[in-house]
Each structure stands twice: as structure tokens, then as C-alpha cells.
Design an enzyme around this catalytic site. Structure first.
Site, PDB file in Angstrom:
ATOM      1  N   CYS A 106       0.838  -1.189   0.000  1.00  0.00           N
ATOM      2  CA  CYS A 106       0.000   0.000   0.000  1.00  0.00           C
ATOM      3  C   CYS A 106       0.880   1.249   0.000  1.00  0.00           C
ATOM      4  O   CYS A 106       1.812   1.351   0.798  1.00  0.00           O
ATOM      5  CB  CYS A 106      -0.896  -0.022   1.232  1.00  0.00           C
ATOM      6  SG  CYS A 106      -1.874   1.459   1.438  1.00  0.00           S
ATOM      7  N   GLU A 107       0.590   2.168  -0.868  1.00  0.00           N
ATOM      8  CA  GLU A 107       1.427   3.363  -0.964  1.00  0.00           C
ATOM      9  C   GLU A 107       1.195   4.338   0.182  1.00  0.00           C
ATOM     10  O   GLU A 107       1.988   5.244   0.384  1.00  0.00           O
ATOM     11  CB  GLU A 107       1.232   4.057  -2.307  1.00  0.00           C
ATOM     12  CG  GLU A 107      -0.100   4.701  -2.526  1.00  0.00           C
ATOM     13  CD  GLU A 107      -0.212   5.347  -3.902  1.00  0.00           C
ATOM     14  OE1 GLU A 107      -0.908   6.368  -3.989  1.00  0.00           O
ATOM     15  OE2 GLU A 107       0.371   4.841  -4.872  1.00  0.00           O
ATOM     16  N   HIS A 108       0.148   4.148   0.971  1.00  0.00           N
ATOM     17  CA  HIS A 108      -0.114   5.066   2.081  1.00  0.00           C
ATOM     18  C   HIS A 108       0.756   4.793   3.305  1.00  0.00           C
ATOM     19  O   HIS A 108       1.201   5.725   3.963  1.00  0.00           O
ATOM     20  CB  HIS A 108      -1.587   5.022   2.497  1.00  0.00           C
ATOM     21  CG  HIS A 108      -2.501   5.558   1.458  1.00  0.00           C
ATOM     22  ND1 HIS A 108      -3.812   5.170   1.342  1.00  0.00           N
ATOM     23  CD2 HIS A 108      -2.292   6.465   0.467  1.00  0.00           C
ATOM     24  CE1 HIS A 108      -4.376   5.811   0.327  1.00  0.00           C
ATOM     25  NE2 HIS A 108      -3.482   6.604  -0.214  1.00  0.00           N
ATOM     26  N   HIS A 109       0.966   3.511   3.641  1.00  0.00           N
ATOM     27  CA  HIS A 109       1.727   3.166   4.845  1.00  0.00           C
ATOM     28  C   HIS A 109       2.909   2.251   4.556  1.00  0.00           C
ATOM     29  O   HIS A 109       3.613   1.854   5.483  1.00  0.00           O
ATOM     30  CB  HIS A 109       0.816   2.492   5.877  1.00  0.00           C
ATOM     31  CG  HIS A 109      -0.271   3.383   6.378  1.00  0.00           C
ATOM     32  ND1 HIS A 109      -1.548   3.349   5.874  1.00  0.00           N
ATOM     33  CD2 HIS A 109      -0.256   4.362   7.321  1.00  0.00           C
ATOM     34  CE1 HIS A 109      -2.288   4.252   6.491  1.00  0.00           C
ATOM     35  NE2 HIS A 109      -1.535   4.887   7.366  1.00  0.00           N
TER      36      HIS A 109
ATOM     37  N   GLN B 217      -5.595  -0.618  -3.967  1.00  0.00           N
ATOM     38  CA  GLN B 217      -6.407  -1.708  -4.504  1.00  0.00           C
ATOM     39  C   GLN B 217      -7.385  -1.204  -5.559  1.00  0.00           C
ATOM     40  O   GLN B 217      -7.575  -1.845  -6.596  1.00  0.00           O
ATOM     41  CB  GLN B 217      -7.152  -2.423  -3.369  1.00  0.00           C
ATOM     42  CG  GLN B 217      -7.968  -3.601  -3.864  1.00  0.00           C
ATOM     43  CD  GLN B 217      -8.563  -4.403  -2.731  1.00  0.00           C
ATOM     44  OE1 GLN B 217      -7.957  -4.567  -1.680  1.00  0.00           O
ATOM     45  NE2 GLN B 217      -9.768  -4.922  -2.941  1.00  0.00           N
TER      46      GLN B 217
ATOM     47  N   HIS C 242      -5.754  -5.840   4.169  1.00  0.00           N
ATOM     48  CA  HIS C 242      -4.746  -4.788   4.272  1.00  0.00           C
ATOM     49  C   HIS C 242      -4.167  -4.740   5.682  1.00  0.00           C
ATOM     50  O   HIS C 242      -4.912  -4.554   6.651  1.00  0.00           O
ATOM     51  CB  HIS C 242      -5.376  -3.426   3.924  1.00  0.00           C
ATOM     52  CG  HIS C 242      -5.810  -3.333   2.500  1.00  0.00           C
ATOM     53  ND1 HIS C 242      -5.234  -2.441   1.628  1.00  0.00           N
ATOM     54  CD2 HIS C 242      -6.743  -4.013   1.787  1.00  0.00           C
ATOM     55  CE1 HIS C 242      -5.807  -2.571   0.432  1.00  0.00           C
ATOM     56  NE2 HIS C 242      -6.720  -3.524   0.515  1.00  0.00           N
TER      57      HIS C 242
ATOM     58  N   CYS D 294      -2.558  -2.443   6.994  1.00  0.00           N
ATOM     59  CA  CYS D 294      -2.752  -1.136   7.627  1.00  0.00           C
ATOM     60  C   CYS D 294      -4.054  -1.105   8.418  1.00  0.00           C
ATOM     61  O   CYS D 294      -4.217  -0.277   9.305  1.00  0.00           O
ATOM     62  CB  CYS D 294      -2.701  -0.001   6.599  1.00  0.00           C
ATOM     63  SG  CYS D 294      -3.940  -0.124   5.309  1.00  0.00           S
TER      64      CYS D 294
END
Length: 191
Positions: free
Chosen positions: A75-78, A117, A145, A147
Site C-alpha cells: 500500500c502506498e499510504h503506509h 487496490q 490490508h 494497515c
């Protein structure tokens, strides 16, 4: 990829958390992490349209479905993993079909990137439409996920389901229903 920059960054993260990076068990960690990133993000430099490559000329215009293609992504956020299964259906144009393994390879190209996703679901469906020009494509992704599991809300077992429908799968409820029923076939009822 620039392994040296990754190694420096990992060392800074470890030092930033107060960990002694001179500890025997940690000395090689920045190198191992850099090598891992090179592997798990290997889809970034690949052209997904070239992955599909050749198709076979075959008079076939019935549903083709590959289900339960496993995937792992970041995931590019975390920068935490998410993983699950991808289901791909397409309805050929009556003239050409694709080698089934190419669909799994297409999944790998898009999942081996920093990803969302929702985005990767669309990317897979759009690439199939562009390269194969079928009557339609449908992609359903089920992901868990980390996260959501190991931080934040901490809800293990939660699944995120995304779908992308193109062409006939948007217009014809019977075709969409057939594909969804085949995806669900053999699964225990959860409700």
C-alpha cells in the site's frame, strides 16, 4: 532501483527508532530490505501491455474466467502489505483469446508496485480492454490490508472488495451474473 539509497533510508529508519544498527543481527538488514524492495516492486519498470503479448486466434465468444489468482502488494499510504485474490473474466470478441498465464502475469505487474487496490483493479480491467479488445472485462479483487490489521482500527479478517466492469459486463446483467456466480461457486456461504 538505487539499492544504496534504500539501504541508507532503512538504516536511518532503524536509527530513528533508537535501534542499534551495529548489532550483529541488524548489520545486513538494510541490504536485505533493499533486495526485498527490488523484488516486491519489480512491476514498476514493466509495461503491462507487453506482458499480454501474443494472443491466439480462436473463434470463441463465451466467458473466460480465471479466479483466485493470489497477489501480494504494498500500500502506498503506509508501505504495508495487502494481499488476497484477483478474479478476472473477459468475453472474447469471437476472434482472439489470450494465454491464461498472461492474466496472472498481468496481475503481478500491477501488484508489484506501490499500489492502491482500487487503482490496480481498474488498471487490470483497462489493460485487458485496450490490448485484447474483448466484448468486456470484469475484475474483482478481494484484499486484506495490514494497515487495517496491525495498526489503526486493528480489524483482522476484514476484506476489501473492489470491482471494475467494462463493456458487456456493465450493460448485460446476465453476463455479469454468470461471472459473479462462477467466482462464488464452491465457496462456503458467509451469511
Amino acid at each position: 532501483m538505487d539499492r544504496r539509497k534504500i539501504e541508507k533510508g532503512v538504516k536511518l529508519i532503524l536509527e530513528g527508532t533508537g535501534i542499534d544498527t551495529n548489532k550483529n543481527s541488524l548489520k545486513e538488514t538494510p541490504k536485505r530490505v533493499a533486495k526485498m524492495y527490488e523484488e516486491i516492486l519489480s512491476g514498476m519498470g514493466q509495461d503491462p501491455e507487453k506482458i499480454i503479448g501474443k494472443f491466439f486466434y480462436e473463434e470463441f465468444n463465451e466467458l473466460v474466467l480465471v479466479k483466485d489468482i493470489p497477489f501480494y502488494s504494498l500500500c502506498e499510504h503506509h508501505l504495508l502489505p495487502f494481499f488476497g485474490k484477483v478474479h478476472i473474466a473477459y468475453l472474447p470478441d469471437g476472434k482472439k483469446v489470450i494465454g491464461i498465464s498472461k492474466l496472472a502475469r498481468l496481475v503481478d505487474v500491477f501488484t508489484k508496485r506501490l499500489q492502491l487496490q482500487e487503482r490496480m483493479t481498474n488498471q487490470i480491467a483497462d489493460t485487458i480492454m485496450k490490448v485484447l479488445t474483448p466484448q468486456g472485462s470484469m475484475v474483482v479483487v478481494e484484499g486484506e490490508h495490514l494497515c487495517m490489521v496491525m495498526r489503526g482500527i486493528k480489524k483482522p479478517g476484514s476484506k476489501i472488495v473492489t470491482s471494475a466492469m467494462r463493456g458487456i459486463f456493465l450493460r448485460d446483467l446476465r453476463t455479469r451474473g454468470e461471472a459473479l456466480n462462477l467466482i462464488m461457486a464452491g465457496r462456503p456461504s458467509s451469511i
